[in-house]
Motif scaffolding. Structure first.
Motif, PDB file in Angstrom:
ATOM      1  N   ARG A 484       0.890  -1.039   0.242  1.00 14.68           N
ATOM      2  CA  ARG A 484      -0.200   0.002  -0.479  1.00 14.68           C
ATOM      3  C   ARG A 484       0.528   1.301   0.040  1.00 14.68           C
ATOM      4  N   SER A 516      -5.792   6.916   2.600  1.00 11.08           N
ATOM      5  CA  SER A 516      -7.149   6.200   1.604  1.00 11.08           C
ATOM      6  C   SER A 516      -7.036   4.667   1.485  1.00 11.08           C
ATOM      7  N   LEU A 517      -6.534   4.607   1.324  1.00  9.91           N
ATOM      8  CA  LEU A 517      -6.478   2.694   1.240  1.00  9.91           C
ATOM      9  C   LEU A 517      -6.571   1.533   2.118  1.00  9.91           C
ATOM     10  N   PHE A 520     -10.274   2.262   2.867  1.00 13.83           N
ATOM     11  CA  PHE A 520     -11.375   1.261   2.520  1.00 13.83           C
ATOM     12  C   PHE A 520     -10.462  -0.095   2.322  1.00 13.83           C
ATOM     13  N   VAL A 532     -15.562   4.062   4.145  1.00 13.82           N
ATOM     14  CA  VAL A 532     -14.946   5.295   3.498  1.00 13.82           C
ATOM     15  C   VAL A 532     -16.455   6.050   3.978  1.00 13.82           C
ATOM     16  N   PHE A 551     -11.761  12.313  -1.774  1.00 10.52           N
ATOM     17  CA  PHE A 551     -10.613  10.938  -1.707  1.00 10.52           C
ATOM     18  C   PHE A 551     -11.177   9.740  -2.581  1.00 10.52           C
ATOM     19  N   LEU A 555      -8.125   7.634  -4.134  1.00 10.31           N
ATOM     20  CA  LEU A 555      -8.247   6.214  -3.555  1.00 10.31           C
ATOM     21  C   LEU A 555      -8.533   5.250  -5.188  1.00 10.31           C
ATOM     22  N   ASN A 556      -8.844   5.551  -6.599  1.00  7.36           N
ATOM     23  CA  ASN A 556      -9.443   4.849  -7.589  1.00  7.36           C
ATOM     24  C   ASN A 556      -7.697   5.052  -7.839  1.00  7.36           C
ATOM     25  N   THR A 558      -4.766   5.209  -6.956  1.00  6.79           N
ATOM     26  CA  THR A 558      -4.282   4.487  -5.761  1.00  6.79           C
ATOM     27  C   THR A 558      -4.314   3.093  -6.143  1.00  6.79           C
ATOM     28  N   LEU A 559      -5.365   3.018  -6.033  1.00  4.27           N
ATOM     29  CA  LEU A 559      -5.463   0.942  -5.915  1.00  4.27           C
ATOM     30  C   LEU A 559      -5.086   1.110  -8.019  1.00  4.27           C
ATOM     31  N   THR A 589     -13.151  -2.647  -7.737  1.00  7.95           N
ATOM     32  CA  THR A 589     -12.904  -2.103  -6.864  1.00  7.95           C
ATOM     33  C   THR A 589     -14.485  -2.322  -6.359  1.00  7.95           C
TER      34      THR A 589
END
Length: 691
Positions: A484, A516-517, A520, A532, A551, A555-556, A558-559, A589
């Motif tokens: 992460r 954020s990870l 989640f 979230v 956010f 998140l998107n 980083t994923l 996701t």
């Protein structure tokens, strides 16, 4: 009750109680009331599934109503004491009605009702008078002949001052009442003969008890078995291919009884044909029957609606099930940062130890699943319902229409339970092949906590290799703090423009991405989109929409980097940044968020199988079937006689007159119809005509 008059004579003001009871039982009102109550009970028995396992009723109604309905006997309405009592009273009441009224009706059918006078005939609505230049006797003979030609039975009776011609037609109408009421008695008796009353008597008198455990049928004690002399039963026998059975299982409310059969059924082959959609069209069993008494054997084929009838027993093709198929699966961890996989084998009907905490119970395997895969839009989803719930409503819809072009065979599936040390279990249903739902190719992983609940489906997106490995790789990376952190730093480097990159800003963005990870991935407040949402609730209301956009963007992004880091760890090239892989990440996701409700430590993917088919037969002995058929025939005859045979009575009073003879005709019927009026008008014209 009685009273005493002033003269000392005791006067009885009420008939004996026995006579009143007889009047009540033999009354039509009592019989109709019983029929209404039996009809209500039958409706309850139709709506509520009968003779199901008790846990099913507890899950459906809850502990309180389970006890209430159990006390009322609603789980086995047709064998409840109050239902059988109503049936007995109905038979008694209807029999008394028949005994009481049949002699009167037979007497009335034979009667000519010749005790009528001229004055009473004048009071009839349908009447006519005429003069004839014939002697009284000649006119009587002429009238009788014309009535006989019209289909009437006639009798000439000499009276004081005249001659009476009595005629009747349709007297068999009374048989309608007799046949219809007799049919009720016969059908009820036939139903009682085919009920489980004989089995209940064996439980009460002979000490037979339902078997509540599990094990080999041959080792079940004799107190749980019913002999060959059992007069009536309805049981099931499941026979896998290549195996045989000489018993049937009779379900009871609290277990099963084992019914011995006078022959052995060996299933040689189970055949099944399909429609073009993949739905079963026809299934049949090729069996060999061996008689225990004579030892002879013979082959037979049992199909739907084409039973095998032998030694007073009928063997029907009821359904088909899995007979112990051999399965090979791949297991993927669903918890923690472990990303490996392992091989697993199982057999339907058996269990396999997963680890020290869980055991897998293999409950079912289906080589084909025909579902309605029509595309849906927002109008197909009920208010407050998730897409997964809407999809769950579509499953099983194949049975509705075999010609529906939207029906597709989505391939094999395996069903199993994961049971922990405490005995608690959740049930899972996983499809072997990916299916297309709403334009996306996904693997369906169903889960439910109770057999009474429908499956909820986790949609795992298929990767470029049409497998779940990429998603499993991403799931494991989400729970690895090191990966992460690495993904957050990669996102921060990519997100910050080279010209304006500042170490402090990049570090702050990496920290936000890591946070954020973490949110989640899960914390004390939940996981996925639930976590979230709860995190964003802490933001002032005016800032929540903007905070949510930021956010989710972080998140998107980083994923995506986490996915690339996970692939690099396994020595794979980065995924292309195109629309296809962006769609995959979006679905992944959503699946990651839903996976926290999956409630299983592993996901088992079916790889190979060796199917073993089993045929389910229904074995019945129904001595009341012929009785019920007889009752149905009587009912048809009775209804026909009551509605299509009209009783008509006719009298012609003839007396001497100065010009010859005077005739007065009167006619009556039970139901006045247009046909009756037309018939009267025709006779009114024909009878007065001169010869």
């Amino acid at each position: 009750m009685s009273t005493t008059s002033t003269t000392g004579i005791r006067l009885h003001t009420r008939r004996p109680l026995l006579n009143e009871a007889f009047e009540l039982l033999s009354s039509m009102r009592f019989a109709i009331a019983l029929l209404m109550m039996i009809a209500i009970a039958a409706i309850i028995g139709t709506i509520m599934q009968q003779n199901q396992p008790m846990p099913n009723y507890i899950n459906q109604f809850g502990p309180f109503w389970f006890e209430v309905f159990g006390k009322l006997g609603l789980y086995a309405v047709y064998s409840a004491w109050w239902f059988l009592l109503m049936m007995a009273f109905l038979v008694t009441s209807t029999t008394l009605c028949i005994v009481r009224n049949t002699p009167k009706m037979m007497k009335d059918m034979r009667s000519w009702r010749e005790n009528v006078r001229e004055q009473s005939l004048r009071n009839f609505h349908h009447k006519v008078e005429w003069q004839a230049p014939l002697a009284r006797a000649a006119l009587a003979q002429q009238t009788a002949a014309r009535l006989s030609h019209a289909g009437y039975q006639t009798r000439i009776v000499d009276k004081d001052g005249g001659t009476l011609v009595a005629a009747k037609r349709g007297a068999a109408n009374k048989f309608g009442y007799i046949f219809a009421h007799s049919a009720i008695v016969v059908i009820c008796v036939g139903g009682l003969l085919d009920s489980d009353v004989p089995i209940r008597v064996q439980e009460w008198v002979l000490g037979k008890e339902p078997f509540k455990g599990s094990g080999v049928i041959a080792e079940i004690p004799a107190k749980h078995r019913l002999g060959l002399g059992n007069p009536t039963f309805r049981g099931n026998a499941m026979v896998p291919e290549g195996q045989a059975s000489d018993t049937a299982v009779i379900p009871r409310a609290d277990g099963v009884l084992i019914q011995q059969l006078p022959f052995t059924l060996e299933l040689k082959k189970f055949n099944i044909d399909f429609y073009s959609t993949g739905m079963p069209k026809l299934f049949a069993s090729e069996v060999v029957v061996r008689d225990h008494e004579t030892g002879k054997t013979f082959p037979a084929t049992i199909e739907v609606n084409k039973p095998l009838v032998y030694k007073g027993l009928a063997v029907y093709q009821s359904s088909f099930e899995d007979g112990g198929s051999k399965l090979k699966l791949t297991g993927f961890p669903m918890t923690g940062a472990q990303a490996g996989q392992f091989a697993m084998a199982g057999e339907v009907g058996a269990s396999t130890k997963l680890d020290d905490a869980y055991t897998v119970e293999w409950t079912d395997f289906r080589p084909f699943n025909v579902e309605n895969m029509a595309s849906r839009d927002a109008r197909d989803v009920k208010k407050g319902e998730s897409l997964d719930s809407a999809f769950a409503r579509q499953l099983g819809s194949a049975a509705k229409n075999a010609n529906n072009k939207d029906l597709k065979n989505v391939g094999p599936s395996v069903q199993y339970k994961l049971r922990d040390k405490t005995g608690q279990a959740r049930e899972f249903q996983n499809y072997m092949q990916p299916v297309t739902v709403d334009g996306a190719t996904v693997f369906l992983a169903g889960v439910r906590s109770s057999p009474a609940d429908p499956f909820s489906y986790l949609r795992i997106p298929a990767d470029d290799e049409h497998s779940v490995r990429d998603w499993m790789r991403l799931r494991a990376a989400l729970h690895d703090p090191a990966l992460r952190s690495q993904a957050a730093q990669a996102y921060a480097r990519r997100a910050m423009p080279q010209s304006s990159r500042a170490e402090a800003m990049e570090s702050q963005l990496a920290l936000s991405a890591t946070k954020s990870l973490e949110i989640f991935a899960g914390n004390a407040q939940g996981a996925g989109f639930v976590a979230v949402s709860r995190f964003l609730e802490k933001v002032p209301a005016a800032e929540q929409e903007k905070a949510a956009d930021i956010f989710m963007k972080i998140l998107n992004g980083t994923l995506w980097e986490l996915w690339q880091v996970a692939r690099a760890k396994d020595g794979l090239a980065p995924a292309k940044a195109d629309e296809q892989h962006a769609r995959f990440l979006q679905l992944a996701t959503n699946a990651l968020s839903d996976s926290f409700f999956y409630g299983a430590p592993v996901y088992l993917q079916l790889d190979e199988f060796t199917q073993v088919k089993a045929s389910v037969f229904q074995v019945t002995r129904s001595p009341g079937k012929a009785v019920v058929y007889t009752g149905c025939a009587l009912l048809v005859l009775g209804v026909f006689a009551m509605f299509y045979i009209r009783e008509r009575r006719l009298w012609v009073w003839i007396r001497d007159d100065d010009q010859g003879a005077h005739a007065l005709m009167a006619m009556s019927t039970q139901r006045r119809t247009l046909d009756f009026d037309r018939e009267f008008d025709a006779l009114k014209r024909q009878l007065p005509q001169s010869a």
